[in-house]
Design a protein around this motif. Sequence first.
Motif, PDB file in Angstrom:
ATOM      1  N   SER A  21       8.323  -7.243  -3.414  1.00  0.00           N
ATOM      2  CA  SER A  21       7.463  -7.458  -4.571  1.00  0.00           C
ATOM      3  C   SER A  21       8.214  -8.110  -5.724  1.00  0.00           C
ATOM      4  O   SER A  21       7.598  -8.552  -6.678  1.00  0.00           O
ATOM      5  N   TYR A  30      -3.284  -7.361  -1.467  1.00  0.00           N
ATOM      6  CA  TYR A  30      -2.507  -6.218  -1.939  1.00  0.00           C
ATOM      7  C   TYR A  30      -3.169  -5.643  -3.189  1.00  0.00           C
ATOM      8  O   TYR A  30      -4.028  -6.279  -3.805  1.00  0.00           O
ATOM      9  N   GLY A  44       0.473  -3.562   5.368  1.00  0.00           N
ATOM     10  CA  GLY A  44       0.906  -4.841   4.818  1.00  0.00           C
ATOM     11  C   GLY A  44       2.043  -5.416   5.629  1.00  0.00           C
ATOM     12  O   GLY A  44       2.490  -4.839   6.621  1.00  0.00           O
ATOM     13  N   TYR A  77       5.609  -4.420  -0.552  1.00  0.00           N
ATOM     14  CA  TYR A  77       4.161  -4.300  -0.428  1.00  0.00           C
ATOM     15  C   TYR A  77       3.877  -3.717   0.943  1.00  0.00           C
ATOM     16  O   TYR A  77       4.255  -4.275   1.958  1.00  0.00           O
TER      17      TYR A  77
END
Length: 78
Positions: free
Chosen positions: A49, A15, A44, A55
């Motif tokens: 998060s 990420y 993703g 993400y």
Amino acid sequence: MDRVLLEVVPEHLVYAHEAEAETGVPQQVLRQWARRGKIHRFPGDGRPSGQGHLYRTMYSLPEVREAAASYQPRAAAA
């Protein structure tokens, strides 16, 4: 000329915050590079998060490292 990504290995996908920690390139710059085609972006897994966001985008760390080798941050305005 379009860049060609030769091999994508799931272990290489990270990420933006992880790529930033690894290379020192700010997340905003990573997003600009992806928009401009300098690096590729991948979907993703949508994990939380912890900051109210999910993400959503991953980047290939070897590709980011290669692009980061020529990265020069702009000098701050006085």
